[in-house]
Scaffold this motif. Sequence first.
Motif, short mmCIF file in Angstrom:
data_model
loop_
_atom_site.label_atom_id
_atom_site.label_comp_id
_atom_site.label_asym_id
_atom_site.label_seq_id
_atom_site.Cartn_x
_atom_site.Cartn_y
_atom_site.Cartn_z
N SER A 1 0.83 -1.20 0.00
CA SER A 1 0.00 0.00 0.00
C SER A 1 0.86 1.25 0.00
O SER A 1 1.96 1.27 0.58
CB SER A 1 -0.91 0.00 1.24
OG SER A 1 -1.62 1.22 1.32
N LYS B 1 -0.01 3.77 1.60
CA LYS B 1 -0.24 4.39 2.90
C LYS B 1 0.28 3.55 4.06
O LYS B 1 0.99 4.05 4.93
CB LYS B 1 -1.74 4.67 3.08
CG LYS B 1 -2.29 5.71 2.12
CD LYS B 1 -3.76 5.97 2.38
CE LYS B 1 -4.30 7.07 1.48
NZ LYS B 1 -5.74 7.33 1.72
N SER C 1 -4.81 1.79 5.21
CA SER C 1 -4.29 3.06 5.71
C SER C 1 -3.70 2.83 7.10
O SER C 1 -3.79 1.73 7.65
CB SER C 1 -5.40 4.11 5.77
OG SER C 1 -6.35 3.77 6.76
N GLN C 2 -3.13 3.87 7.68
CA GLN C 2 -2.59 3.74 9.03
C GLN C 2 -3.70 3.49 10.04
O GLN C 2 -3.45 2.95 11.12
CB GLN C 2 -1.80 5.00 9.40
CG GLN C 2 -0.54 5.18 8.58
CD GLN C 2 0.29 6.37 9.01
OE1 GLN C 2 -0.08 7.09 9.92
NE2 GLN C 2 1.44 6.57 8.37
N GLU D 1 -8.14 -0.28 -0.33
CA GLU D 1 -6.92 0.37 0.13
C GLU D 1 -6.79 0.32 1.65
O GLU D 1 -7.76 0.54 2.38
CB GLU D 1 -6.92 1.83 -0.32
CG GLU D 1 -5.64 2.59 0.00
CD GLU D 1 -5.68 4.03 -0.46
OE1 GLU D 1 -4.60 4.60 -0.73
OE2 GLU D 1 -6.79 4.61 -0.56
#
Length: 340
Positions: free
Chosen positions: A154, A156, A184-185, A182
């Motif tokens: 990813s 991110k 993400s953090q 997707e």
Amino acid sequence: MRRLMLAVLLVLTGCSSGVDGGVGFTAVGLTATPEALATHGDTLVIGTRPSDHPELVTRTKDGALNNVKLTPATPYGREAHWYGITSDGTTITGVGGERGGAHGNVRWSAWTGDTGQIAEKPQGFSTFGGYGAGELIGPVRTAKGPLIIGTWQSAKAGLDIAAWTYAADTWTRQPSAGTVLESSQELLRFPLAVTPNGDGALVVGWQIAKGAVSAAVWQFDGTTWTTAVLPDGDAALAARCWDGTCHVVGRGKGKLAWWTGPDWKKLTTPDVPVGDDQNLAAPVPVNGTPTLIVDHNGVKLVSEKDERPAEGLSGEVVAAEKVGDQVFVIAGGRLWRTAA
């Protein structure tokens, strides 16, 4: 008279056992270890592997077994294990893999063909491998063509869920950024299995958000991806969709969890332990009842209402498939069948 009464009693007891007891399975005589199953119209497709190379076998409705001509194109294709097979009734698509190289990563191979011949279609190394590569979950057929589902680094955090499309003998990874695939953090996503769903596909797995783990699904309608969290679950491990309903099985607090979609209601099922490292085969309809075949103090057929012994089966259940009026199961390194 006593002999007659005893004979009648034995007959009645045997009938009762057949109705209320277990379901019998018989072995299918293969010459290699089965690894994956798929339906191809009314034909069963079996991905097998002898000691050092892949094979593909079909079983027609009359029980005849036939070897499909397999044409590898790369050294790792010649050694591959089957990670998944799918079919739209005309074209068969397969994903194979074998570990190799300095880091022991899986070297992937993609296969396309039919019951006459299936050939490996060589891809550029960066298609499935190289910097940023994750894992491949398996192929799935959709109305717009086959997809391969897996993971990829990813932009991110962690890995995104990734989807590859196929055209002109080439697999192309589609962007996950800006979609529900997707990571993400704040939210990491982990796909574990994929199955056809109408014109699209259903991916199941788990996710972690702010330290909270939950089972999740990602649905593709042919154009757009959407996602949903499954109630009271830690991970969704396998799924199959038929007659407009998707049946997803997984784990919740160390026990079997079962959900049905599209509303993702959690069902109450028999108490079956499911370990953190345990895999489940996708449910199949048995006599019209959605049924999970799982090794639980011996292999059992588990439905929402009850569980029954799978007589003849033993060992880890790897895959299950219904073709025509029969159910086929890979368990303990062998292929088994029973009338459905």
